[in-house]
Design a protein around this motif. Structure first.
Motif, short mmCIF file in Angstrom:
data_model
loop_
_atom_site.label_atom_id
_atom_site.label_comp_id
_atom_site.label_asym_id
_atom_site.label_seq_id
_atom_site.Cartn_x
_atom_site.Cartn_y
_atom_site.Cartn_z
N SER A 20 0.83 -1.21 0.00
CA SER A 20 0.00 0.00 0.00
C SER A 20 0.86 1.26 0.00
N ARG A 21 1.95 1.27 0.79
CA ARG A 21 2.82 2.45 0.79
C ARG A 21 3.55 2.58 -0.55
N ALA A 22 3.91 1.45 -1.15
CA ALA A 22 4.52 1.51 -2.48
C ALA A 22 3.55 2.09 -3.50
N ALA A 23 2.27 1.70 -3.38
CA ALA A 23 1.25 2.23 -4.29
C ALA A 23 1.11 3.74 -4.13
N THR A 24 1.11 4.21 -2.89
CA THR A 24 1.02 5.66 -2.63
C THR A 24 2.22 6.38 -3.22
N ARG A 25 3.38 5.80 -3.04
CA ARG A 25 4.61 6.42 -3.55
C ARG A 25 4.60 6.55 -5.06
N LEU A 26 4.09 5.53 -5.75
CA LEU A 26 4.11 5.53 -7.22
C LEU A 26 2.83 6.08 -7.84
N GLY A 27 1.82 6.33 -6.99
CA GLY A 27 0.57 6.87 -7.51
C GLY A 27 -0.26 5.89 -8.30
N VAL A 28 -0.23 4.61 -7.88
CA VAL A 28 -1.01 3.57 -8.55
C VAL A 28 -1.79 2.80 -7.49
N GLY A 136 12.96 5.75 1.11
CA GLY A 136 11.77 4.90 1.15
C GLY A 136 10.51 5.62 0.75
N GLU A 137 10.42 6.92 1.05
CA GLU A 137 9.20 7.67 0.76
C GLU A 137 9.32 8.55 -0.48
N GLY A 138 10.44 8.45 -1.17
CA GLY A 138 10.57 9.11 -2.46
C GLY A 138 10.77 10.61 -2.42
N PHE A 139 11.45 11.13 -1.38
CA PHE A 139 11.72 12.57 -1.30
C PHE A 139 13.06 12.89 -1.95
N ASP A 140 13.13 14.09 -2.54
CA ASP A 140 14.37 14.54 -3.17
C ASP A 140 15.29 15.24 -2.18
N LEU A 141 14.70 15.90 -1.17
CA LEU A 141 15.50 16.79 -0.32
C LEU A 141 14.81 16.98 1.02
#
Length: 292
Positions: A20-28, A136-141
């Protein structure tokens, strides 16, 4: 089926330990993530993840595969960036996180000024007081204060520093006396915020004091107001209290024991090719944070 199918879904699942967290991260959808990872395992004829009702975790084969997938994705992104950003312009979407009070006061206004000069960029800012897993949460900075990295996947660039002050209102000190040393703090009313311990210097080393009192709030500005009202002692960063120290509304205490300055850091995931959008914003923050 394309060779890349399932790779990003697998990386996101492995790093977040959740479909579920992976889905949120990728928007799917979660079902998309689960389906693509299962198809990837079928193609490889090996199990990459252990699945339970609460979380997923890597198998030995999955751990090895994850590291190789990360390298492949990094090389792919570097290749795309080298071509599309060869003019050095900052463009694309950037995800940034920072603590709430410091972010509202300083970082968000600076980012807004930066974006005004870089119209090809967009930004999402998450202000939170928890320590975000950037990878893990896909942040750049992230902009962080005084925190040790403890993560080999991250790089930190020092932007500036901040001081912390122990202070109280003149009315409180007139009624309860001025603490002459660290041992006196135990008999004073302390205004409790989010920090479990107050830090000081003594004998060339860092010492901690656990404050106790009948007043507590998780807002620095609320702590500041309570101190102004003469309810007790507080220890707060400079940006909260410096105007009141200058006006005399608060008095700085135990100056010889003031703790070392804390670093303010720009933190980002380690990549061999740092994208212009991150590099430009880090340079801008480095030039302006200390002046804010």
């Amino acid at each position: 089926m394309q060779p890349w199918d399932g790779i990003e879904e697998f990386i996101a699942t492995a790093e977040t330990e959740s479909f579920s967290r992976a889905a949120t991260r990728l928007g799917v959808s979660t079902s998309h993530i689960s389906r693509e990872v299962a198809r990837l395992e079928d193609r490889l004829s090996v199990r990459l993840l252990y699945r339970t009702t609460r979380r997923v975790s890597l198998t030995d084969a999955g751990r090895l595969f994850l590291e190789r997938c990360r390298r492949l994705v990094e090389e792919r992104e570097e290749m795309f960036a080298a071509v599309s950003e060869q003019d050095g312009a900052a463009r694309g979407h950037l995800r940034l996180t920072c603590s709430i009070a410091y972010g509202e006061r300083f970082i968000v206004p600076l980012v807004n000024r930066f974006l005004a000069d870089h119209p090809q960029m967009s930004v999402s800012i998450d202000l939170t007081n928890r320590v975000v897993d950037l990878v893990g949460e896909g942040f750049d900075l992230a902009v962080r204060i005084g925190a040790s990295l403890g993560d080999s996947r991250l790089i930190a660039v020092r932007l500036a520093q901040r001081e912390r002050y122990l202070c109280a209102a003149p009315a409180y000190l007139a009624a309860h006396g001025v603490p002459a040393g660290l041992d006196d703090l135990a008999r004073h009313a302390c205004l409790l915020g989010t920090a479990e311990f107050w830090q000081f210097q003594a004998g060339g080393r860092l010492v901690e004091f656990k404050p106790r009192g009948s007043w507590r709030c998780n807002s620095g500005f609320a702590v500041l107001d309570a101190a102004r009202q003469g309810l007790g002692l507080c220890q707060l960063p400079d940006f909260y209290v410096e105007p009141d120290l200058a006006s005399g509304a608060l008095v700085s205490l135990l100056e010889p024991h003031r703790p070392p300055a804390e670093g303010i850091w720009a933190v980002y995931p380690h990549r061999r090719h740092l994208s212009p959008k991150v590099a430009r914003l880090v340079d801008y923050l480095k030039a302006h944070v200390g002046q804010a």
